[in-house]
Design an enzyme around this catalytic site. Structure first.
Site, PDB file in Angstrom:
ATOM      1  N   ARG A 113      40.263 -71.811  10.719  1.00 25.85           N
ATOM      2  CA  ARG A 113      40.358 -73.282  10.864  1.00 25.85           C
ATOM      3  C   ARG A 113      41.612 -73.860  10.225  1.00 25.85           C
ATOM      4  O   ARG A 113      41.644 -75.015   9.814  1.00 25.85           O
ATOM      5  CB  ARG A 113      39.120 -73.971  10.291  1.00 25.85           C
ATOM      6  N   LYS A 135      52.755 -80.557  16.920  1.00 24.48           N
ATOM      7  CA  LYS A 135      52.104 -80.286  18.201  1.00 24.48           C
ATOM      8  C   LYS A 135      52.196 -78.790  18.494  1.00 24.48           C
ATOM      9  O   LYS A 135      53.285 -78.232  18.596  1.00 24.48           O
ATOM     10  CB  LYS A 135      52.765 -81.091  19.323  1.00 24.48           C
ATOM     11  N   GLU A 177      67.295 -82.668  25.313  1.00 23.67           N
ATOM     12  CA  GLU A 177      66.198 -83.279  24.537  1.00 23.67           C
ATOM     13  C   GLU A 177      66.743 -84.247  23.490  1.00 23.67           C
ATOM     14  O   GLU A 177      66.130 -85.272  23.201  1.00 23.67           O
ATOM     15  CB  GLU A 177      65.349 -82.197  23.851  1.00 23.67           C
ATOM     16  N   LYS A 213      62.707 -88.354  15.749  1.00 25.65           N
ATOM     17  CA  LYS A 213      61.444 -87.630  15.884  1.00 25.65           C
ATOM     18  C   LYS A 213      60.538 -87.902  14.677  1.00 25.65           C
ATOM     19  O   LYS A 213      59.347 -88.172  14.823  1.00 25.65           O
ATOM     20  CB  LYS A 213      61.734 -86.127  16.008  1.00 25.65           C
ATOM     21  N   GLU A 223      49.699 -89.006  18.539  1.00 23.00           N
ATOM     22  CA  GLU A 223      50.110 -89.412  19.873  1.00 23.00           C
ATOM     23  C   GLU A 223      49.176 -90.425  20.506  1.00 23.00           C
ATOM     24  O   GLU A 223      48.744 -90.276  21.649  1.00 23.00           O
ATOM     25  CB  GLU A 223      50.221 -88.162  20.782  1.00 23.00           C
ATOM     26  N   ARG A 227      54.254 -92.253  20.057  1.00 24.93           N
ATOM     27  CA  ARG A 227      54.758 -90.896  20.198  1.00 24.93           C
ATOM     28  C   ARG A 227      55.049 -90.539  21.645  1.00 24.93           C
ATOM     29  O   ARG A 227      55.787 -89.618  21.950  1.00 24.93           O
ATOM     30  CB  ARG A 227      53.748 -89.912  19.592  1.00 24.93           C
ATOM     31  N   ASN A 231      57.966 -88.338  25.348  1.00 23.11           N
ATOM     32  CA  ASN A 231      57.710 -87.751  26.666  1.00 23.11           C
ATOM     33  C   ASN A 231      58.604 -88.327  27.746  1.00 23.11           C
ATOM     34  O   ASN A 231      58.417 -88.041  28.927  1.00 23.11           O
ATOM     35  CB  ASN A 231      56.235 -87.961  27.052  1.00 23.11           C
ATOM     36  N   HIS A 234      59.439 -86.423  30.828  1.00 22.88           N
ATOM     37  CA  HIS A 234      58.628 -85.202  30.805  1.00 22.88           C
ATOM     38  C   HIS A 234      57.584 -85.110  31.903  1.00 22.88           C
ATOM     39  O   HIS A 234      57.167 -84.016  32.241  1.00 22.88           O
ATOM     40  CB  HIS A 234      57.944 -85.044  29.443  1.00 22.88           C
ATOM     41  N   HIS A 238      57.795 -81.838  33.713  1.00 26.07           N
ATOM     42  CA  HIS A 238      56.766 -80.792  33.710  1.00 26.07           C
ATOM     43  C   HIS A 238      56.426 -80.346  35.126  1.00 26.07           C
ATOM     44  O   HIS A 238      56.168 -79.176  35.367  1.00 26.07           O
ATOM     45  CB  HIS A 238      55.504 -81.290  33.000  1.00 26.07           C
ATOM     46  N   HIS A 251      63.255 -75.703  30.187  1.00 30.24           N
ATOM     47  CA  HIS A 251      62.527 -76.941  29.885  1.00 30.24           C
ATOM     48  C   HIS A 251      63.482 -78.135  29.736  1.00 30.24           C
ATOM     49  O   HIS A 251      63.278 -79.193  30.344  1.00 30.24           O
ATOM     50  CB  HIS A 251      61.694 -76.753  28.613  1.00 30.24           C
TER      51      HIS A 251
END
Lengths: 340, 340
Positions: A113, A135, A177, A213, A223, A227, A231, A234, A238, A251
């Site tokens: 955990r 993330k 990015e 960031k 998020e 946040r 994206n 993105h 994606h 990417h």
């Protein structure tokens, strides 16, 4: 230089310093059992340097590429930790790009955990973006990052020297990015790009991108809202990425393409020019409709539409929910323009 | 009755009420896409009742038993969510015992990095313990709960009526966990057991056990210290459990056995008497040395020894780190006594 990420449950430092990789033993608490995760696209001496500084190190080298970010490799890492008898007070160290960091971070998040996680990003893309913010995830059933966790690193070491061994195309993908962050949030960063100085002032680019960031992550760790500006580019990105084979766009290249239609008429041409000068793609090599169809399953597409980030003025962003058909239509119109 | 769990990142309610299962539609926000997870040991009408109250429900019924708490079933649930097109604003509902709750909770924790999770525990064991506190996990490579996450439920519904369909042996196993909490933290709860009133006053037992659990979770959400008292009897208990086949002792029965050697001389005989009267085991049916060997891999065994919880006076506990050989010797001596 050390940047600090402040979070309610305890923050962490990001050390940006040429040569810091060789000082991993001083910077990180490695006097314990460590799982060091890397991939075969990263010079082997990087992970070896880190492993040599550990009390006990188990090094796992995965095949380079997005396909490694799988549940099967998550299982493989958990098994390796179990076999190496890692306890709750041991740690995982990622030495690689976003794939390695996301996967190793997710394994660290779930093993018992959650155990300590250090990230030493070795690509520009991960240095300016994915290594910070917690993330972690794997891809599943063709959907990127659909299984994951928020698990902040204990510390991040960024050594710009490692970029010298990086293929120029990888550097360009990382710059995309960073440019993304300038577009939504920082005119100064954007200006470095506009003036063609991004490559020569790469340390500055990393720092400015990370400052954005960090500010975003501090304000919105999970998020919930802000946040999402990270994206930018993105959702379509994606979709394009999902259609690629192993030899397709990186990417960052997909994000570059994804940004184009999300920019207003006043700045789109300039963006395309910057992307061109960086050697980034500005025209699709896949079917646009197929790429758009991926948004139907994108996790940013909630009930009632897709959450899009638009930039009409550099340094400012608009977050809005658009019905899917409207969003698709906007992209169709603007990507056509981009092809001319 | 509603008990509140207060946590820094937002708390949640536990509703304890006979008949509350039938009111799931009123109590929970099910007007969205819901994955309802249950197992074939739970009367099918329970999950059907919940599903009927959902806007869209996908019901997954797993085979009953600990073996279902696997990475394979975690993957199965993620796939089911993806196929049912659950978004970040949808939810998972567990209707079952600890296995269902831990597994479904882990899937909810990881799908899109965390979506809402409701728990409707249908065994006494999960009602008094595992449904509250956010510990989710699967077993892996024979090690219990080794892969998991902390993911708090949005709400927990406890309907003591469902216990009427539970096998008496399952009820006894649940009582063992409640008794565990009385032993470490609450003389009043312990007295109910000592006076033989635990079964007839089961609603009271659930409430008192949960009040202890809540207080511990509020003080130590991530199991940094205090929360370990909930592991009273569990280190040896997990060892015994790991040696069992499908027909072996239940989890609560293993905890019952595990508590015996962790009690001081002054109270051990009384504990054994209570366990006997509840129909719980007090003698090992597996090899003690083999059970002890499992502690070598127990996640509570950190460097320098095993963290043990001991009770010498009812309602008070001692947490101490013992070298493994010392802990094993203590158990050998005290379990032998138990066998006489």
């Amino acid at each position: 230089m050390t940047l600090r990420v402040d979070l309610p449950q305890g923050g962490y430092d990001i050390v940006i310093e040429r040569g810091v990789l060789a000082e991993a033993g001083k910077q990180l608490d490695l006097k314990r059992r460590c799982l060091v995760v890397t991939d075969d696209g990263v010079p082997a001496e990087y992970a070896a340097t880190v492993a040599a500084a550990c009390e006990t190190a188990t090094v796992v080298t995965l095949p380079c590429g997005e396909a490694s970010k799988s549940l099967a490799n998550f299982e493989l890492l958990c098994r390796a930790m179990l076999e190496a008898e890692l306890s709750r007070s041991d740690c995982v160290v990622a030495v690689g790009g976003g794939v390695v960091g996301d996967l190793a971070g997710f394994a660290a998040a779930c093993y018992m955990r959650g155990i300590d996680f250090y990230n030493i990003p070795t690509t520009l893309l991960s240095q300016v973006d994915s290594s910070v913010g917690g993330k972690t995830a794997v891809d599943f059933c063709g959907v990127k990052n659909i299984i994951g966790a928020f698990h902040q690193p204990k510390k991040v070491l960024i050594d710009p020297n490692v970029l010298s061994t990086l293929h120029p195309r990888h550097v360009a993908a990382g710059l995309a990015e960073a440019l993304k962050m300038g577009m939504t949030s920082d005119r100064t960063l954007y200006e470095l790009f506009r003036q063609g100085k991004a490559r020569e002032q790469i340390d500055k680019v990393i720092e400015l991108a990370l400052r954005i960031k960090i500010s975003v992550v501090e304000q919105d760790e999970r998020e919930g809202g802000l946040r999402r500006i990270l994206n930018f580019g993105h959702t379509l990105g994606h979709g394009i990425e999902a259609l690629q084979g192993e030899d397709g766009y990186y990417h960052g290249e997909c994000v570059a393409l994804g940004m184009i239609p999300m920019c207003g008429d006043g700045i789109r041409a300039e963006l395309v020019e910057i992307l061109d000068s960086l050697g980034l793609p500005t025209r699709l090599n896949v079917d646009l409709e197929e790429a758009l169809a991926f948004a139907d399953h994108d996790k940013k597409c909630e009930k009632g539409g897709v959450l899009v980030i638009r930039v009409d003025t550099v340094g400012e962003y608009i977050i809005e929910k658009l019905p899917l058909p409207l969003w698709k239509q906007m992209i169709r119109e603007r990507m056509q323009e981009g092809k001319e």
